[in-house]
Each structure stands twice: as structure tokens, then as C-alpha cells.
Scaffold this motif. Sequence first.
Motif, PDB file in Angstrom:
ATOM      1  N   GLY A  27       0.803  -1.169   0.007  1.00 48.90           N
ATOM      2  CA  GLY A  27       0.010   0.018   0.058  1.00 48.90           C
ATOM      3  C   GLY A  27       0.838   1.478  -0.035  1.00 48.90           C
ATOM      4  N   VAL A  28       0.255   2.372  -0.036  1.00 43.69           N
ATOM      5  CA  VAL A  28       0.954   3.652   0.272  1.00 43.69           C
ATOM      6  C   VAL A  28       0.294   4.385   1.278  1.00 43.69           C
ATOM      7  CG1 VAL A  28       1.317   5.892  -1.061  1.00 43.69           C
ATOM      8  CG2 VAL A  28       0.649   3.900  -2.415  1.00 43.69           C
ATOM      9  N   VAL A  29       1.642   5.032   2.301  1.00 45.34           N
ATOM     10  CA  VAL A  29       1.405   5.428   3.315  1.00 45.34           C
ATOM     11  C   VAL A  29       0.691   6.986   3.173  1.00 45.34           C
ATOM     12  CG1 VAL A  29       2.569   6.255   5.555  1.00 45.34           C
ATOM     13  CG2 VAL A  29       3.518   4.146   4.302  1.00 45.34           C
ATOM     14  N   ALA A  30      -0.166   6.917   3.898  1.00 49.99           N
ATOM     15  CA  ALA A  30      -0.984   8.372   3.978  1.00 49.99           C
ATOM     16  C   ALA A  30      -0.677   9.118   5.074  1.00 49.99           C
ATOM     17  CB  ALA A  30      -2.575   7.904   3.637  1.00 49.99           C
ATOM     18  N   ALA A  31      -0.551   8.537   6.229  1.00 54.52           N
ATOM     19  CA  ALA A  31      -0.313   9.308   7.436  1.00 54.52           C
ATOM     20  C   ALA A  31       0.537   8.413   8.601  1.00 54.52           C
ATOM     21  CB  ALA A  31      -1.624   9.695   8.070  1.00 54.52           C
ATOM     22  N   ILE A  32       1.219   9.445   9.341  1.00 54.71           N
ATOM     23  CA  ILE A  32       1.969   8.724  10.368  1.00 54.71           C
ATOM     24  C   ILE A  32       1.141   8.909  11.632  1.00 54.71           C
ATOM     25  CG2 ILE A  32       4.039   8.547  11.499  1.00 54.71           C
ATOM     26  CD1 ILE A  32       4.297   7.632   8.903  1.00 54.71           C
ATOM     27  N   ASP A  33       0.678   8.046  12.369  1.00 58.77           N
ATOM     28  CA  ASP A  33       0.103   7.918  13.538  1.00 58.77           C
ATOM     29  C   ASP A  33       0.745   8.138  14.815  1.00 58.77           C
ATOM     30  OD1 ASP A  33      -2.596   8.236  12.277  1.00 58.77           O
ATOM     31  OD2 ASP A  33      -2.433   6.021  12.539  1.00 58.77           O
ATOM     32  N   ASP A  34       1.673   7.701  15.086  1.00 61.66           N
ATOM     33  CA  ASP A  34       2.845   7.632  15.956  1.00 61.66           C
ATOM     34  C   ASP A  34       4.251   7.091  15.616  1.00 61.66           C
ATOM     35  OD1 ASP A  34       2.793   4.774  16.727  1.00 61.66           O
ATOM     36  OD2 ASP A  34       0.970   5.215  18.000  1.00 61.66           O
ATOM     37  N   LEU A  40      -2.525   3.679   5.452  1.00 65.25           N
ATOM     38  CA  LEU A  40      -2.601   3.733   4.272  1.00 65.25           C
ATOM     39  C   LEU A  40      -3.559   4.359   3.630  1.00 65.25           C
ATOM     40  CD1 LEU A  40      -1.350  -0.258   3.939  1.00 65.25           C
ATOM     41  CD2 LEU A  40       0.033   1.706   4.373  1.00 65.25           C
ATOM     42  N   GLN A  41      -3.444   4.577   2.290  1.00 65.30           N
ATOM     43  CA  GLN A  41      -4.416   5.361   1.557  1.00 65.30           C
ATOM     44  C   GLN A  41      -5.842   4.566   1.520  1.00 65.30           C
ATOM     45  OE1 GLN A  41      -2.848   6.500  -2.223  1.00 65.30           O
ATOM     46  NE2 GLN A  41      -1.535   7.950  -1.484  1.00 65.30           N
ATOM     47  N   ASP A  42      -5.568   3.152   1.543  1.00 67.29           N
ATOM     48  CA  ASP A  42      -6.763   2.575   1.479  1.00 67.29           C
ATOM     49  C   ASP A  42      -7.569   2.321   2.804  1.00 67.29           C
ATOM     50  OD1 ASP A  42      -5.357   0.730   2.824  1.00 67.29           O
ATOM     51  OD2 ASP A  42      -5.344  -0.790   1.245  1.00 67.29           O
ATOM     52  N   GLY A  43      -7.150   3.072   3.905  1.00 63.90           N
ATOM     53  CA  GLY A  43      -7.717   3.086   5.307  1.00 63.90           C
ATOM     54  C   GLY A  43      -7.100   2.207   6.252  1.00 63.90           C
ATOM     55  N   ARG A  44      -6.285   1.164   5.867  1.00 63.58           N
ATOM     56  CA  ARG A  44      -5.624   0.228   6.562  1.00 63.58           C
ATOM     57  C   ARG A  44      -4.966   0.894   7.698  1.00 63.58           C
ATOM     58  NH1 ARG A  44      -2.997  -4.139   3.126  1.00 63.58           N
ATOM     59  NH2 ARG A  44      -2.863  -2.335   1.735  1.00 63.58           N
ATOM     60  N   GLU A  45      -4.886   0.690   8.861  1.00 68.88           N
ATOM     61  CA  GLU A  45      -3.977   1.111   9.990  1.00 68.88           C
ATOM     62  C   GLU A  45      -2.993  -0.133  10.185  1.00 68.88           C
ATOM     63  OE1 GLU A  45      -5.777   2.787  13.395  1.00 68.88           O
ATOM     64  OE2 GLU A  45      -7.499   3.513  12.153  1.00 68.88           O
ATOM     65  N   SER A  70       6.762   8.413   4.901  1.00 68.18           N
ATOM     66  CA  SER A  70       5.582   9.252   4.548  1.00 68.18           C
ATOM     67  C   SER A  70       5.680   9.273   2.951  1.00 68.18           C
ATOM     68  CB  SER A  70       5.632  10.522   5.085  1.00 68.18           C
ATOM     69  OG  SER A  70       5.502  10.630   6.646  1.00 68.18           O
ATOM     70  N   GLY A  71       4.226   8.905   2.429  1.00 64.46           N
ATOM     71  CA  GLY A  71       3.948   8.847   0.969  1.00 64.46           C
ATOM     72  C   GLY A  71       4.754   7.714   0.135  1.00 64.46           C
ATOM     73  N   ARG A  72       5.401   6.910   0.981  1.00 68.84           N
ATOM     74  CA  ARG A  72       5.971   5.658   0.259  1.00 68.84           C
ATOM     75  C   ARG A  72       5.019   4.543   0.144  1.00 68.84           C
ATOM     76  NH1 ARG A  72      11.450   6.576   0.538  1.00 68.84           N
ATOM     77  NH2 ARG A  72      11.740   5.115  -0.884  1.00 68.84           N
TER      78      ARG A  72
END
Length: 248
Positions: A27-34, A40-45, A70-72
Motif C-alpha cells: 500500500g501507500v502510506v497516507a499518514a503517520i499516527d505515532d 495507508l491510503q486504502d484506510g488500513r492501519e 511518508s508517501g512511500r
Amino acid sequence: MVSGGVLLFVPGVLFAGCPDLPRQGEGVVAAIDDGRSLRLQDGREIRLAGIELELSRQAEAKAALASLASGRVITLRGVDDAPDRYGRQPAFVFTDDETRPLQIRLLEAGHALVGTGIAQADCRGELLAAESSAKIARRGLWAEPSALKNAGNPGDIMSRVGRFTVIEGRVLSVREAGGTIYLNFGRRWTQDFAVTISRRILGSFEAAGIAPKSLENKRIRVRGWVERRSGPQIRIREVGQIEVPGAP
């Protein structure tokens, strides 16, 4: 090195166990939570398996993970993709330009500690080698001499109740009471640090070819969550929580 499932750690030895884990997707990383969680962009944590963070260095760990991921595009590997109680998928995470998981890179920089729940002993050995390299070079959290706690200082350990901690010291005695085996690091059993092993998991020790009694008078390193009983304790849930530094 690895002997029958017990991690007998030798500095500088690397394994290739983590990249050999089964593939769980990408997948593609959309955000860093901690410092060990991302979305991921598909919603998976995703939770980075096999590492724990030092509470006082959460911000540094998060910034480090963001710079790496991030973004990778990432690939997920592991033996079990069942979500944890928070709905996060545990995995070893690889960016598209690296053969080492993000866990190794965070450990090498001193932003994380090797945790628990690592099924493959070779992968655990690889993580411990990365952690050791940071400790030797005093990078990140290892810049503080107190990062590795002294088993002979129960007061200092007691301040870590509820936190994941790495502790080293000599086992002065091994005793059994009821269904529990105690590795005692002091003479004052009601105050000093101890490690507890339930008889229910002795089979895993036997499979690894080691008896808890054989640890008496040995210097060992133990990692886990500090609990308050009569004194500070760490409960052993898996054999890999115990290391014998420098063992052949």
C-alpha cells in the motif's frame, strides 16, 4: 546466535529472517499516527510489529518514521495479519527501495526497543543486532546511560511500572512457589527485582533446551512490562524475553 528458540545474542551477528516472512500485501502510506503506527491510503492501519517505544522519545520516533515512510509504497510481511485490539494490522514494513524493514532502521537509530511477539527467532536476532548497534554507538535513546536498567536498583525499576523496559543483572537465585518460577536479582524478595515464569510455559523453555534453574548466577538481560508486586517484576510470556549476552 539462535539456539533452539532461545536468543543467545552475539553483537554484530545479522540474520536475514525478517525479509523471508510471508507477504501480507502492500500500500501507500497516507499518514503517520505515532512512532510505530501508520495509515495507508486504502484506510488500513498498520502497527510495526516487534518493536516498542520509549515514552519519553515518542516525538523523535514519530518524526523518524515520517521521514522514512511518508508517501512511500510499502510491502507488509508477517506470519499473522489479524488486527490487534485497536484494529491495527501488525506487520514488518518494507519501503520500495529497502531490503531492511522499517523496524531495523528505527532500532539502528535508537528510536525503538525490540519488543515481543516475534515468532521467527532469526528475525528476532536481526532486530536485536540492530538495537545493539545503536546501544554501542549511543544513538537515540541509548545516549542516556540509564536506558539499560540495572537489576540491582529496584527503586529505579519501580519507577517504570507499566512501561516496557530492558533490564540487565545477575540472577542470584531461582525459586519455585506454586505454579510460578522466580528469578531473583536480590536477597530481599519483597523489595528487589524479580522475573516470573509460569510453569504453563515451561514447555517452550524445554523445547529451547534451557532450564530456568540453569540461569542461576548468570548475567542475563530481560525485557518486558514492569509490574508492581511486592517489588518490581517482569512476567515472562515468551522465551525470547530473556537473553544471555555474550553466550556462544
